[in-house]
Design an enzyme around this catalytic site. Structure first.
Site, PDB file in Angstrom:
ATOM      1  N   LEU A  88       0.885  -1.214   0.150  1.00 36.51           N
ATOM      2  CA  LEU A  88      -0.079  -0.070  -0.083  1.00 36.51           C
ATOM      3  C   LEU A  88       0.829   1.156   0.018  1.00 36.51           C
ATOM      4  CD1 LEU A  88      -2.630  -1.188   2.680  1.00 36.51           C
ATOM      5  CD2 LEU A  88      -3.129  -0.934   0.292  1.00 36.51           C
ATOM      6  N   ASN A 102      -3.350  -7.858   7.838  1.00 36.09           N
ATOM      7  CA  ASN A 102      -2.640  -8.645   6.948  1.00 36.09           C
ATOM      8  C   ASN A 102      -2.812 -10.302   7.563  1.00 36.09           C
ATOM      9  OD1 ASN A 102      -1.635  -9.512   4.468  1.00 36.09           O
ATOM     10  ND2 ASN A 102       0.264  -9.554   5.318  1.00 36.09           N
ATOM     11  N   HIS A 104      -0.746 -13.848   7.054  1.00 39.08           N
ATOM     12  CA  HIS A 104       0.187 -14.280   5.927  1.00 39.08           C
ATOM     13  C   HIS A 104       0.292 -15.846   6.499  1.00 39.08           C
ATOM     14  CE1 HIS A 104       3.864 -14.433   3.901  1.00 39.08           C
ATOM     15  NE2 HIS A 104       4.366 -15.094   4.896  1.00 39.08           N
ATOM     16  N   ASP A 141       2.670  -2.547   8.119  1.00 42.85           N
ATOM     17  CA  ASP A 141       3.496  -1.251   8.150  1.00 42.85           C
ATOM     18  C   ASP A 141       3.972  -1.010   6.605  1.00 42.85           C
ATOM     19  OD1 ASP A 141       5.616  -2.908   7.833  1.00 42.85           O
ATOM     20  OD2 ASP A 141       6.345  -2.592  10.138  1.00 42.85           O
ATOM     21  N   ALA A 174      -5.789 -22.379  10.450  1.00 44.33           N
ATOM     22  CA  ALA A 174      -5.270 -21.231  11.115  1.00 44.33           C
ATOM     23  C   ALA A 174      -5.907 -19.984  10.416  1.00 44.33           C
ATOM     24  CB  ALA A 174      -3.789 -21.487  10.819  1.00 44.33           C
ATOM     25  N   GLU A 175      -5.653 -19.901   9.128  1.00 44.09           N
ATOM     26  CA  GLU A 175      -5.880 -18.545   8.536  1.00 44.09           C
ATOM     27  C   GLU A 175      -7.546 -18.240   8.739  1.00 44.09           C
ATOM     28  OE1 GLU A 175      -4.407 -17.537   4.732  1.00 44.09           O
ATOM     29  OE2 GLU A 175      -3.182 -19.325   4.721  1.00 44.09           O
TER      30      GLU A 175
HETATM   31  C1  GAR Z   1      -3.868 -16.849   1.571  1.00 44.15           C
HETATM   32  O1  GAR Z   1      -3.292 -17.967   2.029  1.00 44.15           O
HETATM   33  C2  GAR Z   1      -2.987 -15.770   2.328  1.00 44.15           C
HETATM   34  O2  GAR Z   1      -2.534 -16.046   3.616  1.00 44.15           O
HETATM   35  C3  GAR Z   1      -2.050 -15.303   1.418  1.00 44.15           C
HETATM   36  O3  GAR Z   1      -2.408 -15.680   0.208  1.00 44.15           O
HETATM   37  C4  GAR Z   1      -3.455 -16.520   0.139  1.00 44.15           C
HETATM   38  C5  GAR Z   1      -4.952 -15.974  -0.500  1.00 44.15           C
HETATM   39  O4  GAR Z   1      -6.042 -16.866  -0.280  1.00 44.15           O
HETATM   40  N1  GAR Z   1      -1.377 -14.150   1.629  1.00 44.15           N
HETATM   41  C6  GAR Z   1      -0.047 -13.768   1.677  1.00 44.15           C
HETATM   42  O5  GAR Z   1       0.603 -14.638   1.015  1.00 44.15           O
HETATM   43  C7  GAR Z   1       0.413 -12.341   1.909  1.00 44.15           C
HETATM   44  N2  GAR Z   1       1.538 -12.418   1.994  1.00 44.15           N
HETATM   45  P1  GAR Z   1      -7.655 -16.381  -0.403  1.00 44.15           P
HETATM   46  O6  GAR Z   1      -7.606 -15.377  -1.755  1.00 44.15           O
HETATM   47  O7  GAR Z   1      -8.363 -17.698  -0.673  1.00 44.15           O
HETATM   48  O8  GAR Z   1      -7.822 -15.684   0.716  1.00 44.15           O
END
Ligand code: GAR
Length: 212
Positions: A88, A102, A104, A141, A174-175
């Site tokens: 950004l 975010n 990750h 950041d 996790a995510e």
């Molecule tokens: C996810 O695994 C997210 O953590 C990663 O991209 C994927 C998006 O999946 N993000 C990164 O790598 C950021 N550095 P999604 O579009 O299905 O949510």
């Protein structure tokens, strides 16, 4: 803000619809690319969406300005980078200090930084031979994956994992859990940032702070 399939966006929408994110609403979805499935998910939920792509602007400042204008127009209070793969600009970062998060797909500071996105952190984790990986939600950041950490969750690596199977398990375990949880904590005013450190206030502690 999204760049791809939008499964993290979906996890947020599901939690809102099931009442587990009271007071939260996805007011707009910004994609860095056209044609991604995340935009279709927004459409299915009647959420306004748009594509704001760096390459459509002559300068980074103009791109930054366009993103900021859109965020202001929709009165966005928290910017969630849910699989968003661009950096950004300065104005958005300063206007939304400690209000951009975010997700990750690794345990930061492992397998992160420029070039580590999507499936790549999982490929690198398998190449390295780690037994445990996971996901991190952090404030954003000026650099890739470097702001104060809010939540992390570990996920075990299996002997027969492929990058794809590991990616799927990290998302499921996790995510899709962490990102809505971080939004809940933000919405409840329970995240206190001091330098690199984020303190998660207890619900009662937050009530006392509110009462002064
Ligand atoms: C996810 O695994 C997210 O953590 C990663 O991209 C994927 C998006 O999946 N993000 C990164 O790598 C950021 N550095 P999604 O579009 O299905 O949510």
């Amino acid at each position: 803000m999204v760049s791809g399939g939008g499964t993290n966006l979906q996890a947020i929408l599901d939690q809102i619809e099931s009442g587990r994110l009271p007071g939260c609403q996805v007011v707009t979805v910004i994609s860095s690319r056209p044609g991604v499935y995340a935009l279709e998910r927004a459409r299915k939920h009647n959420i306004p969406s748009c594509v704001i792509s760096k390459k459509d602007f002559e300068t980074l400042e103009e791109y930054d300005e366009a993103v900021l204008k859109h965020l202001k127009e929709y009165k966005v209070q928290l910017v969630v980078l849910a699989g968003f793969l661009s950096l950004l600009g300065e104005r958005v970062l300063s206007e939304y200090e400690n209000a951009i998060i975010n997700i990750h797909p690794s345990l930061i500071p492992s397998f992160c930084g420029k070039g580590f996105y999507g499936i790549i952190p999982h490929k690198k984790a398998l190449e390295y031979g780690v037994r445990v990986t996971g996901a991190t939600v952090h404030f954003v950041d000026r650099e890739y994956d470097s702001g104060p950490i809010i939540l992390q969750k570990a996920v075990e690596v299996m002997q027969d994992d492929t990058p794809e199977s590991l990616q799927q398990r990290v998302m499921e375990q996790a995510e899709w859990v962490l990102l809505p949880e971080a939004i809940r904590l933000f919405a409840q005013g329970r995240l206190k940032v001091e330098g690199r450190h984020v303190t998660i206030l207890g619900e009662s502690a937050q009530r006392k702070e509110d009462e002064g």
